[in-house]
Design an enzyme around this catalytic site. Structure first.
Site: not given
Ligand code: AMP
Length: 120
Positions: A33-34, A93, A101-102, A106, A108
């Protein structure tokens, strides 16, 4: 929700943007994770286009579902945080109340230190 092919993890899968890879096979990609929330914080994503766990369960093949779960077990062993080696937490999530967010499924994986309260 329909799948957005321009989400950031789709771009990572297409190698349009880089990631710090942990593990990859035919079915999954795992990377750090970034913005790590714990000492070890990695993400695991299926290579197929699924928005969240419901979408995955409804549309993915049994093979994809099995391989996704097996990959998590493999990755925690790789990272030396399996239950025998300290332990870990898996979290996914889905949707707005959870703050997803994405919009590409995914999980974690957190570990490497005491993780603390279940919801943080
Ligand atoms: P969520 O809130 O569960 O959708 O988590 C999305 C996660 O993706 C967050 O923990 C971000 O830090 C992570 N994230 C977003 N962009 C990147 C990226 N380019 N590389 C790695 N992790 C990312």
């Amino acid at each position: 929700m329909s799948y957005d092919k321009n989400n950031i993890f789709a771009k990572i899968l297409r190698e349009e943007i880089p990631c710090k890879k942990v593990y990859e096979n035919e079915y999954v990609l795992s990377f750090y994770d970034i913005n790590p929330q714990k000492k070890i914080h990695v993400l695991v994503i299926p290579k197929g286009e699924y928005v969240d766990l419901e979408d995955f369960t409804n549309k993915a093949s049994d093979k994809e579902i099995v391989e996704f779960n097996k990959a998590i077990t493999y990755i925690v062993k790789m990272l030396k945080i399996s239950n025998q080696e300290g332990g870990y937490r898996v979290l996914s999530n889905a949707g707005k109340d959870a703050g997803q967010e994405v919009p590409h499924l995914h999980y974690h994986i957190f570990g490497g230190e005491k993780i603390g309260r279940m919801v943080f």
